[in-house]
Scaffold this motif. Structure first.
Motif, PDB file in Angstrom:
ATOM      1  N   HIS A  87      28.790 -36.677  -5.217  1.00  0.00           N
ATOM      2  CA  HIS A  87      29.083 -36.906  -3.803  1.00  0.00           C
ATOM      3  C   HIS A  87      29.052 -38.391  -3.491  1.00  0.00           C
ATOM      4  N   LEU A  88      30.197 -38.941  -3.120  1.00  0.00           N
ATOM      5  CA  LEU A  88      30.292 -40.338  -2.697  1.00  0.00           C
ATOM      6  C   LEU A  88      30.477 -40.391  -1.189  1.00  0.00           C
ATOM      7  N   ARG A  89      29.856 -41.347  -0.565  1.00  0.00           N
ATOM      8  CA  ARG A  89      29.985 -41.541   0.880  1.00  0.00           C
ATOM      9  C   ARG A  89      30.467 -42.965   1.137  1.00  0.00           C
ATOM     10  N   THR A  90      31.590 -43.098   1.815  1.00  0.00           N
ATOM     11  CA  THR A  90      32.078 -44.445   2.100  1.00  0.00           C
ATOM     12  C   THR A  90      31.094 -45.199   2.989  1.00  0.00           C
ATOM     13  N   ARG A  91      30.321 -44.463   3.798  1.00  0.00           N
ATOM     14  CA  ARG A  91      29.341 -45.157   4.650  1.00  0.00           C
ATOM     15  C   ARG A  91      28.288 -45.868   3.796  1.00  0.00           C
ATOM     16  N   ASP A  92      27.982 -45.329   2.600  1.00  0.00           N
ATOM     17  CA  ASP A  92      27.038 -46.014   1.711  1.00  0.00           C
ATOM     18  C   ASP A  92      27.609 -47.357   1.250  1.00  0.00           C
ATOM     19  N   ARG A  93      28.893 -47.369   0.902  1.00  0.00           N
ATOM     20  CA  ARG A  93      29.530 -48.628   0.508  1.00  0.00           C
ATOM     21  C   ARG A  93      29.569 -49.588   1.689  1.00  0.00           C
ATOM     22  N   LEU A  94      29.882 -49.059   2.881  1.00  0.00           N
ATOM     23  CA  LEU A  94      29.915 -49.912   4.069  1.00  0.00           C
ATOM     24  C   LEU A  94      28.538 -50.521   4.346  1.00  0.00           C
ATOM     25  N   ARG A  95      27.487 -49.750   4.133  1.00  0.00           N
ATOM     26  CA  ARG A  95      26.128 -50.278   4.329  1.00  0.00           C
ATOM     27  C   ARG A  95      25.828 -51.397   3.332  1.00  0.00           C
ATOM     28  N   GLU A  96      26.280 -51.242   2.087  1.00  0.00           N
ATOM     29  CA  GLU A  96      26.084 -52.289   1.085  1.00  0.00           C
ATOM     30  C   GLU A  96      26.785 -53.579   1.509  1.00  0.00           C
ATOM     31  N   PHE A 152      36.283 -48.304  -4.656  1.00  0.00           N
ATOM     32  CA  PHE A 152      35.003 -47.590  -4.633  1.00  0.00           C
ATOM     33  C   PHE A 152      35.076 -46.328  -5.501  1.00  0.00           C
ATOM     34  N   VAL A 153      36.145 -45.567  -5.341  1.00  0.00           N
ATOM     35  CA  VAL A 153      36.313 -44.332  -6.118  1.00  0.00           C
ATOM     36  C   VAL A 153      36.536 -44.659  -7.588  1.00  0.00           C
ATOM     37  N   ASN A 154      37.329 -45.675  -7.871  1.00  0.00           N
ATOM     38  CA  ASN A 154      37.570 -46.049  -9.273  1.00  0.00           C
ATOM     39  C   ASN A 154      36.301 -46.490  -9.980  1.00  0.00           C
ATOM     40  N   GLU A 155      35.415 -47.197  -9.281  1.00  0.00           N
ATOM     41  CA  GLU A 155      34.129 -47.575  -9.870  1.00  0.00           C
ATOM     42  C   GLU A 155      33.319 -46.327 -10.224  1.00  0.00           C
ATOM     43  N   ALA A 156      33.327 -45.361  -9.324  1.00  0.00           N
ATOM     44  CA  ALA A 156      32.592 -44.115  -9.581  1.00  0.00           C
ATOM     45  C   ALA A 156      33.195 -43.363 -10.757  1.00  0.00           C
ATOM     46  N   LEU A 157      34.510 -43.356 -10.850  1.00  0.00           N
ATOM     47  CA  LEU A 157      35.159 -42.678 -11.984  1.00  0.00           C
ATOM     48  C   LEU A 157      34.789 -43.353 -13.300  1.00  0.00           C
ATOM     49  N   ALA A 158      34.757 -44.665 -13.300  1.00  0.00           N
ATOM     50  CA  ALA A 158      34.415 -45.405 -14.520  1.00  0.00           C
ATOM     51  C   ALA A 158      32.966 -45.153 -14.930  1.00  0.00           C
ATOM     52  N   ASP A 159      32.086 -44.975 -13.939  1.00  0.00           N
ATOM     53  CA  ASP A 159      30.663 -44.748 -14.212  1.00  0.00           C
ATOM     54  C   ASP A 159      30.322 -43.286 -14.447  1.00  0.00           C
ATOM     55  N   ASN A 160      31.273 -42.404 -14.276  1.00  0.00           N
ATOM     56  CA  ASN A 160      31.036 -40.957 -14.328  1.00  0.00           C
ATOM     57  C   ASN A 160      31.195 -40.434 -15.758  1.00  0.00           C
ATOM     58  N   ALA A 161      30.223 -40.725 -16.588  1.00  0.00           N
ATOM     59  CA  ALA A 161      30.289 -40.333 -18.001  1.00  0.00           C
ATOM     60  C   ALA A 161      30.283 -38.818 -18.189  1.00  0.00           C
ATOM     61  N   THR A 162      29.722 -38.102 -17.228  1.00  0.00           N
ATOM     62  CA  THR A 162      29.632 -36.649 -17.366  1.00  0.00           C
ATOM     63  C   THR A 162      30.960 -35.964 -17.060  1.00  0.00           C
ATOM     64  N   GLY A 163      31.859 -36.678 -16.397  1.00  0.00           N
ATOM     65  CA  GLY A 163      33.129 -36.060 -16.046  1.00  0.00           C
ATOM     66  C   GLY A 163      33.051 -35.093 -14.875  1.00  0.00           C
ATOM     67  N   ARG A 164      31.932 -35.133 -14.156  1.00  0.00           N
ATOM     68  CA  ARG A 164      31.787 -34.258 -12.990  1.00  0.00           C
ATOM     69  C   ARG A 164      32.887 -34.546 -11.986  1.00  0.00           C
ATOM     70  N   PRO A 165      33.384 -33.521 -11.311  1.00  0.00           N
ATOM     71  CA  PRO A 165      34.346 -33.776 -10.236  1.00  0.00           C
ATOM     72  C   PRO A 165      33.660 -34.580  -9.137  1.00  0.00           C
ATOM     73  N   ILE A 166      34.461 -35.293  -8.359  1.00  0.00           N
ATOM     74  CA  ILE A 166      33.921 -36.167  -7.324  1.00  0.00           C
ATOM     75  C   ILE A 166      34.457 -35.735  -5.960  1.00  0.00           C
ATOM     76  N   VAL A 167      33.567 -35.703  -4.984  1.00  0.00           N
ATOM     77  CA  VAL A 167      33.972 -35.500  -3.587  1.00  0.00           C
ATOM     78  C   VAL A 167      33.639 -36.786  -2.851  1.00  0.00           C
ATOM     79  N   VAL A 168      34.619 -37.303  -2.122  1.00  0.00           N
ATOM     80  CA  VAL A 168      34.446 -38.547  -1.380  1.00  0.00           C
ATOM     81  C   VAL A 168      34.488 -38.233   0.098  1.00  0.00           C
ATOM     82  N   GLU A 169      33.407 -38.547   0.761  1.00  0.00           N
ATOM     83  CA  GLU A 169      33.313 -38.347   2.211  1.00  0.00           C
ATOM     84  C   GLU A 169      33.726 -39.643   2.888  1.00  0.00           C
ATOM     85  N   LEU A 170      34.872 -39.594   3.556  1.00  0.00           N
ATOM     86  CA  LEU A 170      35.402 -40.789   4.210  1.00  0.00           C
ATOM     87  C   LEU A 170      34.874 -40.939   5.610  1.00  0.00           C
TER      88      LEU A 170
END
Length: 91
Positions: free
Chosen positions: A31-40, A73-91
């Motif tokens: 689970h990715l949240r764009t608000r987390d990136r915005l907070r960073e 942001f999503v591409n960074e998560a894909l690169a770090d996602n060694a498990t290959g888990r599907p990703i949901v991005v909350e915009l």
């Protein structure tokens, strides 16, 4: 094999977080949240982190990056996602 990415977007209080959390809990999505990136970014720029300020920052980043900040942001998560888990991005 390509990884699954689901983007969930909508107005405030439209159950985006609830749906994203359920996909994480029940289906194992990352689970990715764009608000987390915005907070960073806000912290790095020493900006306020309330909801309205984050929305304004998101609009500013859209203009600054030509809307690519979410893609990056999503591409960074894909690169770090060694498990290959599907990703949901909350915009």
């Amino acid at each position: 094999m390509p990884q699954k990415v689901i983007l969930i977007s909508g107005r405030i209080c439209t159950w985006k977080t609830h749906l994203s959390s359920k996909l994480e809990q029940r289906r194992g999505f990352h689970h990715l949240r764009t608000r987390d990136r915005l907070r960073e970014v806000a912290a790095h720029r020493q900006l306020p982190q309330d909801r309205m300020s984050l929305q304004a920052l998101g609009d500013a980043l859209d203009k600054e990056t030509g809307f690519s900040w979410v893609y990056d942001f999503v591409n960074e998560a894909l690169a770090d996602n060694a498990t290959g888990r599907p990703i949901v991005v909350e915009l």
